[in-house]
Design a protein around this motif. Structure first.
Motif, PDB file in Angstrom:
ATOM      1  N   LYS A 121       0.822  -1.213   0.000  1.00  0.00           N
ATOM      2  CA  LYS A 121       0.000   0.000   0.000  1.00  0.00           C
ATOM      3  C   LYS A 121       0.856   1.263   0.000  1.00  0.00           C
ATOM      4  CE  LYS A 121      -2.405  -1.707   3.581  1.00  0.00           C
ATOM      5  NZ  LYS A 121      -2.310  -3.166   3.554  1.00  0.00           N
ATOM      6  N   ASP A 122       2.085   1.149  -0.512  1.00  0.00           N
ATOM      7  CA  ASP A 122       2.984   2.297  -0.503  1.00  0.00           C
ATOM      8  C   ASP A 122       2.992   3.062  -1.818  1.00  0.00           C
ATOM      9  OD1 ASP A 122       4.162   0.217  -1.884  1.00  0.00           O
ATOM     10  OD2 ASP A 122       6.195   0.669  -1.191  1.00  0.00           O
ATOM     11  N   ALA A 123       2.201   2.618  -2.809  1.00  0.00           N
ATOM     12  CA  ALA A 123       2.142   3.330  -4.091  1.00  0.00           C
ATOM     13  C   ALA A 123       0.795   3.052  -4.745  1.00  0.00           C
ATOM     14  CB  ALA A 123       3.281   2.906  -5.009  1.00  0.00           C
ATOM     15  N   VAL A 124      -0.267   3.438  -4.043  1.00  0.00           N
ATOM     16  CA  VAL A 124      -1.624   3.145  -4.492  1.00  0.00           C
ATOM     17  C   VAL A 124      -2.151   4.306  -5.332  1.00  0.00           C
ATOM     18  CG1 VAL A 124      -3.959   2.543  -3.737  1.00  0.00           C
ATOM     19  CG2 VAL A 124      -1.989   1.784  -2.412  1.00  0.00           C
ATOM     20  N   SER A 125      -2.920   3.972  -6.360  1.00  0.00           N
ATOM     21  CA  SER A 125      -3.589   4.985  -7.169  1.00  0.00           C
ATOM     22  C   SER A 125      -4.987   5.215  -6.617  1.00  0.00           C
ATOM     23  CB  SER A 125      -3.671   4.520  -8.623  1.00  0.00           C
ATOM     24  OG  SER A 125      -4.401   5.433  -9.408  1.00  0.00           O
TER      25      SER A 125
ATOM     26  N   ARG B   6     -11.057   3.477   3.771  1.00  0.00           N
ATOM     27  CA  ARG B   6      -9.903   3.876   4.570  1.00  0.00           C
ATOM     28  C   ARG B   6      -9.766   3.000   5.815  1.00  0.00           C
ATOM     29  NH1 ARG B   6      -4.992   6.603   4.054  1.00  0.00           N
ATOM     30  NH2 ARG B   6      -4.122   5.864   5.985  1.00  0.00           N
ATOM     31  N   GLU B   7     -10.872   2.637   6.418  1.00  0.00           N
ATOM     32  CA  GLU B   7     -10.817   1.735   7.568  1.00  0.00           C
ATOM     33  C   GLU B   7     -10.262   0.379   7.158  1.00  0.00           C
ATOM     34  OE1 GLU B   7     -13.766  -0.186  11.004  1.00  0.00           O
ATOM     35  OE2 GLU B   7     -14.540   1.278   9.553  1.00  0.00           O
ATOM     36  N   ALA B   8     -10.652  -0.098   5.966  1.00  0.00           N
ATOM     37  CA  ALA B   8     -10.156  -1.388   5.488  1.00  0.00           C
ATOM     38  C   ALA B   8      -8.672  -1.339   5.189  1.00  0.00           C
ATOM     39  CB  ALA B   8     -10.930  -1.807   4.241  1.00  0.00           C
ATOM     40  N   LEU B   9      -8.180  -0.190   4.727  1.00  0.00           N
ATOM     41  CA  LEU B   9      -6.751  -0.055   4.433  1.00  0.00           C
ATOM     42  C   LEU B   9      -5.912   0.015   5.692  1.00  0.00           C
ATOM     43  CD1 LEU B   9      -6.746   2.549   1.510  1.00  0.00           C
ATOM     44  CD2 LEU B   9      -6.375   0.092   1.344  1.00  0.00           C
TER      45      LEU B   9
ATOM     46  N   GLU C  71       2.215   2.802   6.088  1.00  0.00           N
ATOM     47  CA  GLU C  71       2.501   2.174   4.797  1.00  0.00           C
ATOM     48  C   GLU C  71       1.511   2.591   3.716  1.00  0.00           C
ATOM     49  OE1 GLU C  71      -0.380  -0.621   6.831  1.00  0.00           O
ATOM     50  OE2 GLU C  71       1.323   0.629   7.392  1.00  0.00           O
ATOM     51  N   VAL C  72       0.382   3.206   4.076  1.00  0.00           N
ATOM     52  CA  VAL C  72      -0.590   3.640   3.078  1.00  0.00           C
ATOM     53  C   VAL C  72      -0.120   4.958   2.465  1.00  0.00           C
ATOM     54  CG1 VAL C  72      -2.965   4.286   2.620  1.00  0.00           C
ATOM     55  CG2 VAL C  72      -2.465   2.493   4.302  1.00  0.00           C
ATOM     56  N   ARG C  73       0.189   4.913   1.179  1.00  0.00           N
ATOM     57  CA  ARG C  73       0.653   6.122   0.478  1.00  0.00           C
ATOM     58  C   ARG C  73       0.058   6.126  -0.916  1.00  0.00           C
ATOM     59  NH1 ARG C  73       4.655   7.994  -3.012  1.00  0.00           N
ATOM     60  NH2 ARG C  73       5.473   5.899  -3.358  1.00  0.00           N
ATOM     61  N   PHE C  74      -0.515   7.252  -1.286  1.00  0.00           N
ATOM     62  CA  PHE C  74      -1.086   7.393  -2.619  1.00  0.00           C
ATOM     63  C   PHE C  74      -0.059   8.032  -3.548  1.00  0.00           C
ATOM     64  CE2 PHE C  74      -4.754   7.124   0.168  1.00  0.00           C
ATOM     65  CZ  PHE C  74      -5.495   6.152  -0.487  1.00  0.00           C
TER      66      PHE C  74
ATOM     67  N   THR D 133       1.400  -3.125 -11.923  1.00  0.00           N
ATOM     68  CA  THR D 133       1.729  -3.821 -10.686  1.00  0.00           C
ATOM     69  C   THR D 133       1.066  -3.227  -9.451  1.00  0.00           C
ATOM     70  OG1 THR D 133       3.736  -2.475 -10.453  1.00  0.00           O
ATOM     71  CG2 THR D 133       3.949  -4.571 -11.596  1.00  0.00           C
ATOM     72  N   ASP D 134       0.837  -1.946  -9.405  1.00  0.00           N
ATOM     73  CA  ASP D 134       0.359  -1.319  -8.184  1.00  0.00           C
ATOM     74  C   ASP D 134      -1.155  -1.403  -8.062  1.00  0.00           C
ATOM     75  OD1 ASP D 134       2.931  -0.669  -7.525  1.00  0.00           O
ATOM     76  OD2 ASP D 134       2.841   1.298  -8.448  1.00  0.00           O
TER      77      ASP D 134
END
Length: 452
Positions: free
Chosen positions: A50-54, A97-100, A105-108, A310-311
């Motif tokens: 989750k470090d490069a999510v669109s 957002r709660e699920a993430l 580590e969560v980064r858009f 990949t992301d």
């Protein structure tokens, strides 16, 4: 769904019409089906990087519906519907957002507002849309590339000012043609004077990247009128230009023309594509795909570490899709206006967004196929070492029939043993290359889909 063998008939399909379908995502949503177990989002995302999510937010409203459009959108909105839609978007964002999770580590890596027409919203509603992305989802819109779609009629100065202030780095304007008679033929009511005024407002807003969409293959269009539209666009020195072939799809305004084979129309579109490509290349643009051309001196746009192959992607809104490694999921899909309205109404009334509703399971075979397809349709092609690092083999081992067929047709470039890429002729036939790479399971699911 799982598949273990390569499609035996793919090689025979590559010689068909060059305009089979525009492949912007794989699998297409017509291959999605209701998920019987409705998996929870937290289970789907638990093990995902989750470090490069669109992040994609979908607004399913337009002021008009163009004759060629089969996007998930409705014309207009009764009083209160856009506000209720944003209410539902907030509820969905909170659940996602709660699920993430709330970890670091969560980064858009990138964000986009699409539709429909996001600028159908009022300025206050656009502010609220940005707040959902930032405050509900945690995306820093001023720190990542933010692309927004707009139409000439809705690209007003006040809306553009909001987007510029909130960090928009790219504005895509659907022009399609600068020739008024061609716009009418495409059932897109607009005047060139209004388009030019909208482009002036975009430039005044100082959004770094302007993209202009143009369409070729419209009834009555000639090489001369196509050149006229290209030159009118070039006068604004857009950082990007997308050249789209016209498609006539079922349940759209132009569908009365019919969708059967039309060799003369195919030849017209190929001729106009080549003329447009050569014209843009001669004016300092570089080709990034069959459709996308970028001005050579344009500022960079996009995150270097983001790769759509990949992301993961988070889609918010009833027309958006989301991607994990194991599942692509969304809500129901339709093209007909009555069905779209019903889906939007269901979305607006929903209170539980904690589960995936409709989707397609991705096994290792489909993941390899998607990676090859989405890489090959880019002008830079597929780096074989990237493919080996991810899948432990080579495309030639996994997809020999398809690649052999492409090579026999002259659609593969020579010269770089470590890169698999399309030749100029292969890029011209991207809309045949993409469908030839669909798996038998995806092809069967798409064929069984009941249009609505």
């Amino acid at each position: 769904m799982t598949t273990t063998t390569a499609p035996p008939t793919a090689a025979t399909r590559t010689g068909a019409t060059p305009y089979q379908s525009y492949v912007y995502a794989y699998p297409h949503k017509t291959a999605y089906r209701p998920l019987p177990h409705r998996p929870t989002l937290d289970s789907l995302w638990a093990a995902e990087p989750k470090d490069a999510v669109s992040l994609y937010l979908h607004i399913p409203f337009c002021e008009v519906r163009c004759g060629f459009c089969n996007l998930f959108t409705r014309i207009g909105a009764p009083d209160g519907l856009t506000g209720a839609y944003l209410d539902a978007l907030e509820r969905q964002a909170d659940a996602v957002r709660e699920a993430l999770g709330d970890g670091d580590e969560v980064r858009f890596a990138t964000a986009a507002f699409g539709g429909g027409t996001p600028t159908f919203l009022t300025t206050a509603e656009l502010e609220r849309l940005c707040d959902i992305a930032e405050h509900r989802m945690g995306a820093d819109l001023r720190a990542v590339p933010l692309s927004v779609e707009a139409s000439p009629a809705t690209a007003t100065a006040d809306r553009l000012a909001v987007l510029a202030a909130r960090g928009a780095t790219r504005l895509s304007l659907g022009v399609q043609s600068f020739v008024d008679s061609e716009a009418r033929a495409a059932v897109r009511p607009q005047r060139r004077a209004d388009v030019e005024s909208a482009l002036g407002r975009v430039r005044d807003a100082r959004i770094p990247v302007l993209n202009i969409d143009l369409i070729y293959g419209i009834d009555g269009q000639t090489e001369a009128t196509w050149r006229r539209s290209l030159d009118a666009a070039l006068a604004w020195q857009p950082e990007e230009l997308y050249l789209y072939p016209l498609y006539v799809r079922p349940l759209t305004g132009l569908s009365r023309r019919g969708g059967g084979p039309d060799p003369a129309w195919d030849e017209q579109r190929l001729r106009l594509y080549r003329a447009g490509r050569d014209h843009l290349l001669a004016h300092g643009y570089t080709q990034h795909s069959m459709r996308m051309f970028r001005r050579a001196d344009a500022p960079p746009h996009g995150a270097d570490d983001y790769a759509c192959q990949t992301d993961g992607m988070i889609g918010l809104g009833c027309g958006a899709r989301s991607y994990t490694a194991a599942l692509h999921y969304s809500f129901d899909y339709a093209v007909g206006m009555q069905e779209i309205r019903a889906i939007i109404d269901d979305y607006v009334g929903a209170t539980d967004f904690s589960r995936a509703e409709v989707g397609y399971s991705m096994d290792a075979y489909e993941a390899r196929r998607r990676h090859l397809l989405q890489s090959l349709l880019q002008a830079e092609g597929l780096r074989l070492d990237d493919y080996r690092a991810r899948f432990g083999g080579s495309p030639a081992d996994d997809f020999a029939p398809e690649l052999t067929a492409f090579g026999a047709l002259g659609w593969l470039a020579d010269g770089d043993p470590e890169t698999l890429r399309l030749s100029p002729e292969g890029l011209a036939h991207s809309d045949a290359v993409g469908p030839a790479l669909f798996s038998p399971a995806v092809r069967a699911a798409m064929a069984a889909y009941e249009r609505k």
